[in-house]
Structures are given as C-alpha cells and as structure tokens.
Design an enzyme around this catalytic site. Sequence first.
Site, short mmCIF file in Angstrom:
data_model
loop_
_atom_site.label_atom_id
_atom_site.label_comp_id
_atom_site.label_asym_id
_atom_site.label_seq_id
_atom_site.Cartn_x
_atom_site.Cartn_y
_atom_site.Cartn_z
N SER A 59 -2.52 -3.95 8.22
CA SER A 59 -2.29 -2.61 7.67
C SER A 59 -0.88 -2.07 7.76
O SER A 59 -0.58 -1.04 7.16
CB SER A 59 -3.25 -1.61 8.32
OG SER A 59 -4.53 -1.80 7.79
N LYS A 119 1.39 7.94 10.53
CA LYS A 119 0.06 7.61 9.99
C LYS A 119 -0.98 8.52 10.66
O LYS A 119 -0.91 8.76 11.87
CB LYS A 119 -0.25 6.13 10.28
CG LYS A 119 -1.51 5.60 9.61
CD LYS A 119 -1.71 4.12 9.95
CE LYS A 119 -2.92 3.52 9.26
NZ LYS A 119 -3.16 2.11 9.64
N SER A 168 -4.23 -0.54 5.26
CA SER A 168 -4.63 0.85 5.27
C SER A 168 -3.47 1.85 5.35
O SER A 168 -3.64 3.01 5.02
CB SER A 168 -5.58 1.10 6.44
OG SER A 168 -4.89 0.93 7.68
N1 GLN Z 1 -7.26 -4.45 5.37
C1 GLN Z 1 -7.81 -4.81 6.63
C2 GLN Z 1 -9.16 -4.20 6.82
O1 GLN Z 1 -9.60 -3.56 5.94
C3 GLN Z 1 -6.86 -4.42 7.73
C4 GLN Z 1 -7.05 -3.07 8.27
C5 GLN Z 1 -6.05 -2.70 9.31
O2 GLN Z 1 -5.15 -3.47 9.66
N2 GLN Z 1 -6.22 -1.52 9.84
O3 GLN Z 1 -9.78 -4.36 7.81
#
Ligand code: GLN
Length: 519
Positions: A179, A80, A155
């Site tokens: 994410s 990532k 994400s």
């Molecule tokens: N979807 C969540 C957010 O937008 C989680 C993001 C993450 O885990 N980096 O904050």
Amino acid sequence: MNDLVTMTASQLSALMASGQTSAREVTEAHLAQIAAIEADVAAFLSVDSAGARRQADAVDARRAAGDALGPLAGVPIAVKDIFAYRGLPTTCGSKMLDGWMSPYDATVVKRTLDAGMVVVGKTNMDEFAMGSSTENSGYQTTHNPWDLDRVPGGSGGGSAAALAAFEAPLALGTDTGGSIRQPASVTGTVGVKPTYGGNSRYGVVAMASSLDTPGPCARTVLDAALLHEAISGWDPMDSTSINRPVPPVVEAARRADVKGLRLGVVKEFAGEGYQPGVMRRFEEALVALEGMGAQLVEVSCPHFAYALGAYYLIMPSEVSSNLARFDAMRYGVRVGDDGARDVEEVTALSREAGFGDEVKRRIIIGTYALSAGYYDAYYGSAQKVRTLIKRDFEAAFAQADALVSPTSPTTAWRLGERVDDPLAMYRADLCTIPSNLAGNAAISVPCGLSPDDDLPVGFQIMAPPLADDRLYLVAAALEGALDDARGGPLLAKLRSSVTGVKQPTLARQILDLAKEVEA
Ligand code: GLN
C-alpha cells in the site's frame, strides 16, 4: 501556482534555513495548491488549514529564536488517515469510524510533529487499508493526477496522489501488502516499506499486525530518506519494534552509488500479466544500473508464486481478529440502540452498516480460515508457505546484495475497471507482497513512463532486513541516471522517463495557466 510547491522537501528546507522563505509561506503555498486542485484529485479526507498555520508559525518562531531545527522543520506533510492524530478525525477510510477523534498521536505522527513538519491534512485510503485503488474508501474516489480517469493505486492512493499533485512534498503511508509501493509506482512517486519492526505501529489502526509497516512517501529518494530517518527507530509502545540503530538511509541516498553491488533480478517477476511497456522501462533501468557499475545476476524465488495465496489467508485471518474491536461499544457508529435490542444485535447491525463489502469479505474469509477444523489446513499451511518465501529471500540474498523487479505488473488502470474483479485487484500486489511476508525492506522508485500509455512505471528494490540503506543507494543512483537535469546518452534512450520532480500533467497545466494569469 507557487513555485514553492514544485520543490522537494530538501530544497524547501535549505530555503527556509537561509531565510529566503518561511514555514508559513511554504504552508500557505501548499494550502493554496490544495484549494486549487482538490476538486479534481480528492486526495484528502480532511484538511487542517488553521492547525497547519499554527504549526508553521511555531517553527518560524523557533527559528527566529535561534533554536536548532531538524532538516524537515517547516516542511508540509500529508498523513494517511490510518494514523491516530489528535488534530483531525481518524477514519481509516471507513464509515465505521466516521468523525472519530483520537485521544493520542501515533508514534510516527508524534515524531513527524517533533521534527517540526507541518501536517496539512489526512489522506484518503481504501477502507481499513484493504484495496489497491483507493476505490474501497467509504468516502470518496481519489483520482490519479497523471490522468484523472485512472486510479492512484491503493490503499494509500490519497498520500501518493497528494504528492503527485504537489499538495505536499512528503506523506506518511502504511504497507501491509504493497500500500505504499504500489501507489508510488502508479503515481510516479517514491514509496518505502521499511524493515518490519523498523517503524512503530503504535497508533496505526491495525489491519494485519504481522505485516503492517509504516513508511515514508515522497517525490524524491533523498526526501524519502530524510523522512525515513525522522520517523524510524525503536518504540517501547510497539512490542515488535526493533531496538537497533536506524540504518544510515540519508547518507546512502546522498552517496547514490551502485558500483560493485550485486543486483538480483527475480526471474519469477515477469511474463504473463506484465505489461510490455512496464517490462521495457524495467529492463532499461537495469541497463542504466549496469552502466553505473552494478553487477546483474538472475535469481530464482520459486515460492513467490504462492505469496499472493498465502497473503490472502494470513492477512484476512489477522483482519478478522483485529477488526473485532469495532463492536459499536467503544468506537464508531452505533446502529439500532433503541433500548429493545441486546448488545449482540446492536453490534451486528452496526457492523453491517459501518463496514463496506471488501472489509466484510475479508472478515468472513479470515474467520473461516481460523475456525476449528480449518485452522491447520488454511492458516497453518499459509504460515508454512511464508517460511518458504523467507527462505527464498535468504537464498537470493546470498547471491545478491539487493533484489530488483517491477513494483507492479501494470501502470494505473481506469477507475472502475477492477472493482468487480477482486482477483484482478489483488494481482496489482504480486511483486510487493513477498517482502511483507518476509519482513524485509523494499522501495519503489519511478523508472520512466510506459511507452504503452505514457503513465509512470515503478522500479522495486528489495534489501535484507535492517539493510534499508541499500534501497536508497540503488534508488538514488537510478533516479540520478534518469534525471533530466543530468542529461547524457542514457537520457536519449529513456526520453520519456520521469523522476518525481518532473510535473504531472494536471499540475503542469495549472502551472501554465497560472503563468498566463500572471503575464
Ligand atoms: N492491496 C493490498 C490489500 O488489499 C495491500 C493492502 C495494504 O498494504 N494495506 O490487502
């Protein structure tokens, strides 16, 4: 398409160890798959063919010299783009860091390289890891390999899509609110959020430091465990790192036994907003686990209803503080530096140009929540709710060895469907966020295709802090029960179930085409 790309990391490892293939061959197969499929999937922000070949050749040379190699030596991995890695740019999905080269490797990446894994590229993500669909990337839209019109989650949608499209058997992710797990859920792959502090945050671009957790992504539970073991453990470079032995996750994944285990079904994770097909596959998985000797108990976690609200105060507060470092002086884009403007103006113009809308939204919310006069009301209250959620977990773990729920209320939605509705986007993490707030361990493992839309459904297992091995016991048992190869009466009932090793539609079509060409 080469058969090597449909194999699991542990299968590849065995083939390489016995000399039936080489790290170079395995790497070439995955690079070819990336070349064939990236135009459709767009999982990678950068690919490093030359670097991957060099790393693979080094592993082959060490093997030829008789060096003792770890179980994942020579296995390709996608990283990532939130992780610092000297070999490729680290953009974190943001224009703010366009082209930025890190002068060092994140601890997790360093351990990946030390274990002999071959980094094929950096994967797409929502900008600074904020989002649930990867559509907030400053660069490109990643497509879900199961249906190219759908989101791959976020994400870490790039890492999950790369796995589902057979571009790599392993990937690295980070989980701040879901994410790793939510993209795993909607792509039919496995994703693990280890116990907070179990994996070093050193070299991970910070989003919300009290929540950020690096973790493994894979197509099978055993592969995830092997990667987990390789990257985890104490790191003096991260002050929140836990100095305790890594839980025996590989052993647990191999044991795959739930006999006598009490599984707490979280009663709050159901009802309105949960897709019927998701609930059906979830309930069938419960039946399967019960059939294997697990004992199901219902548990109630009343404060989980407030988790999303608490998260969207705590996370942006930390975001507003962490992202203050992007001031156009030290990293990233600099706009308007014409000698006539002062530092403050240049910083403001650069932040205006470099950050996307969602990032700005969260910085503004966080700055507000932390401002004098509002701090106690917003940030302080959210931290109290966080404590209540932790207590809910403690009470539930007194009744059950692990908790279970769907990973996400729905399957993958269509690209564009939620971009103008932040709240709908946030709700994708309803079931994952509590574990981030409490810091315990959680996994998402595929439990079949939804009868509503033929798309993957994820099953979430949550374990107490430092009991990460329990996740693997349950997940591996479930994976085994749903695995085609084993057959049995359950399979008739779960006819359309999939484990990560089954091929997603797009990859399946490519495989068929390749066979036609060969014939
Ligand atoms: N979807 C969540 C957010 O937008 C989680 C993001 C993450 O885990 N980096 O904050």
